[in-house]
Write an enzyme that holds these catalytic residues in place. Structure first.
Site, PDB file in Angstrom:
ATOM      1  N   ARG A 161      41.796  25.345  42.634  1.00 50.28           N
ATOM      2  CA  ARG A 161      43.204  25.050  42.340  1.00 50.28           C
ATOM      3  C   ARG A 161      43.313  24.402  40.968  1.00 50.28           C
ATOM      4  NH1 ARG A 161      43.227  27.579  46.183  1.00 50.28           N
ATOM      5  NH2 ARG A 161      44.380  27.362  48.128  1.00 50.28           N
ATOM      6  N   GLN A 162      44.478  24.503  40.373  1.00 54.37           N
ATOM      7  CA  GLN A 162      44.726  23.866  39.079  1.00 54.37           C
ATOM      8  C   GLN A 162      45.598  22.628  39.271  1.00 54.37           C
ATOM      9  OE1 GLN A 162      45.231  27.446  39.339  1.00 54.37           O
ATOM     10  NE2 GLN A 162      43.091  27.497  38.705  1.00 54.37           N
ATOM     11  N   TYR A 163      45.215  21.549  38.587  1.00 49.75           N
ATOM     12  CA  TYR A 163      45.984  20.302  38.612  1.00 49.75           C
ATOM     13  C   TYR A 163      46.096  19.758  37.193  1.00 49.75           C
ATOM     14  CZ  TYR A 163      45.064  20.573  43.610  1.00 49.75           C
ATOM     15  OH  TYR A 163      45.003  21.014  44.907  1.00 49.75           O
TER      16      TYR A 163
ATOM     17  N   GLU B 146      40.613  35.358  25.627  1.00 47.23           N
ATOM     18  CA  GLU B 146      39.784  34.434  26.395  1.00 47.23           C
ATOM     19  C   GLU B 146      38.484  34.115  25.659  1.00 47.23           C
ATOM     20  OE1 GLU B 146      39.617  36.527  30.138  1.00 47.23           O
ATOM     21  OE2 GLU B 146      41.810  36.423  30.274  1.00 47.23           O
TER      22      GLU B 146
ATOM     23  N   VAL C 184      56.547  16.182  41.360  1.00 51.91           N
ATOM     24  CA  VAL C 184      55.167  16.077  40.878  1.00 51.91           C
ATOM     25  C   VAL C 184      55.008  16.737  39.507  1.00 51.91           C
ATOM     26  CG1 VAL C 184      54.254  18.229  41.863  1.00 51.91           C
ATOM     27  CG2 VAL C 184      52.775  16.176  41.710  1.00 51.91           C
ATOM     28  N   GLY C 185      56.044  17.414  39.022  1.00 56.16           N
ATOM     29  CA  GLY C 185      56.013  17.962  37.672  1.00 56.16           C
ATOM     30  C   GLY C 185      55.913  16.898  36.597  1.00 56.16           C
TER      31      GLY C 185
ATOM     32  N   HIS D 295      42.844  32.063  33.048  1.00 59.07           N
ATOM     33  CA  HIS D 295      41.562  32.710  33.308  1.00 59.07           C
ATOM     34  C   HIS D 295      40.391  31.888  32.784  1.00 59.07           C
ATOM     35  CE1 HIS D 295      43.306  37.047  33.884  1.00 59.07           C
ATOM     36  NE2 HIS D 295      43.675  36.205  34.828  1.00 59.07           N
TER      37      HIS D 295
ATOM     38  N   TYR E 123      37.226  41.995  35.437  1.00 59.51           N
ATOM     39  CA  TYR E 123      38.399  42.852  35.254  1.00 59.51           C
ATOM     40  C   TYR E 123      38.185  44.225  35.887  1.00 59.51           C
ATOM     41  CZ  TYR E 123      40.847  39.661  32.126  1.00 59.51           C
ATOM     42  OH  TYR E 123      41.539  38.599  31.614  1.00 59.51           O
TER      43      TYR E 123
ATOM     44  N   THR F 192      53.390  14.974  36.180  1.00 58.14           N
ATOM     45  CA  THR F 192      52.000  14.665  35.834  1.00 58.14           C
ATOM     46  C   THR F 192      51.627  14.995  34.382  1.00 58.14           C
ATOM     47  OG1 THR F 192      51.312  16.709  36.934  1.00 58.14           O
ATOM     48  CG2 THR F 192      51.130  14.670  38.179  1.00 58.14           C
ATOM     49  N   PRO F 193      51.943  16.188  33.848  1.00 57.20           N
ATOM     50  CA  PRO F 193      51.591  16.415  32.436  1.00 57.20           C
ATOM     51  C   PRO F 193      52.414  15.543  31.495  1.00 57.20           C
ATOM     52  CG  PRO F 193      52.875  18.250  33.269  1.00 57.20           C
ATOM     53  CD  PRO F 193      52.531  17.394  34.452  1.00 57.20           C
TER      54      PRO F 193
END
Length: 314
Positions: free
Chosen positions: A169-171, A102, A239-240, A50, A60, A242-243
């Site tokens: 999107r998250q990358y 958060e 592609v896992g 979030h 929320y 990357t981290p």
């Protein structure tokens, strides 16, 4: 929820995964709300997501209203006033806990919930493999970018004119911290039997070039490289990786004496993202162990084992 549509993947909405994820989170909280050791890590993961999206407490209310309406729609006459009130209470207990977590994460980043995301300039664009592209970003106005912990990710906002909205999107960040740039590595997502092609990932491949600008939220994610001297085991597929590249490069630069086991599996050598960086980083580690599996190895892939990953070989 049209006002929040930009936060959700069109593909996940089409398959129903988004709705299942939301319902599953609320149900898990209801089932384990008296077990902090069980539900705490789940809430942390959601809170990081979030924060990466810039979610505000007010949003929320919107989600809760639509969620409870959907429960009533699905259950029909089976939902009584007492049942509806119970689920409303569970949702708001979970929401209150998430808002508190958060708030702490925003404070750590010196970031305000709902603030405008910075404009970032694409300063490099390189194919990391046959189906992944590495995009390096820096602040368009020269403002220093916040640092991050290896393993974390960015939320990136891309306008999608044909859908009439912006998608987020998250990358994973795929480079070591410290260069005042952020790098993400994105896999092209092709259409499958039950899933559409990746709207954002394919746009990043096909339309984004050096000199273009993107907006991104703050680095986030609870999957992080921990400090210490104990051995590190990095296991990935496809592609896992990357981290893991971010973690491995950081270790090679800052803690080369730390024992590291790196294990990766992918289809073939052409789909091995950041292979040169991985092998160079491993060469700089005093105690680096390397394991590679290729489903379709070529004759020259003498280091790789054939097939899928077999953890008993590590």
């Amino acid at each position: 929820m049209p006002r929040l549509k930009r936060f959700f993947s069109l593909g996940n909405q089409a398959t129903g995964d988004q709705a299942q994820a939301l319902a599953g989170a609320v149900y898990a909280f209801a089932a384990h709300m008296d077990k902090p050791a069980v539900i705490g890590p789940v809430l942390d993961r959601i809170a990081h997501k979030h924060v990466s999206l810039g979610i505000t407490p007010a949003q929320y209310t919107i989600v809760g209203r639509h969620l409870l309406a959907a429960i009533g729609e699905v259950l029909g006459d089976a939902i009584t006033a007492d049942i509806a009130a119970a689920w409303d209470e569970v949702y708001w207990l979970m929401a209150t806990e998430l808002v508190a977590r958060e708030a702490r994460l925003y404070q750590e980043r010196d970031w305000q919930a709902g603030q405008d995301w910075p404009q970032l300039e694409v300063v490099a664009r390189d194919m990391a493999s046959a189906d992944t592209v590495a995009i390096t970003l820096k602040s368009a106005d020269g403002t220093p970018l916040p640092s991050f912990v290896p393993g974390q990710y960015l939320s990136v906002a891309i306008p999608v004119p044909e859908a009439g909205l912006t998608q987020v999107r998250q990358y994973s960040l795929s480079d070591a911290p410290g260069d005042d740039t952020w790098r993400i590595t994105v896999k092209r997502v092709t259409a499958g039997d039950a899933t559409p092609a990746g709207v954002v990932s394919n746009r990043l491949h096909d339309a984004i070039r050096v000199g273009d600008t993107l907006r991104a939220g703050p680095p986030a994610g609870d999957f992080q490289l921990r400090d210490g001297d104990h051995p590190v085991v990095l296991i990935s597929a496809g592609v896992g990786i990357t981290p893991m590249v971010s973690m491995l490069r950081h270790l090679a630069l800052t803690r080369p004496a730390r024992p590291v086991v790196f294990a990766h599996a992918t289809q073939d050598i052409s789909r091995y993202s950041h292979q040169h960086e991985v092998e160079t980083s491993l060469a700089h580690l005093d105690e680096g162990r390397y394991h590679l599996w290729l489903e379709a190895p070529a004759a020259h892939d003498t280091h790789a084992l054939p097939g899928r990953m077999d953890l008993s070989r590590i």
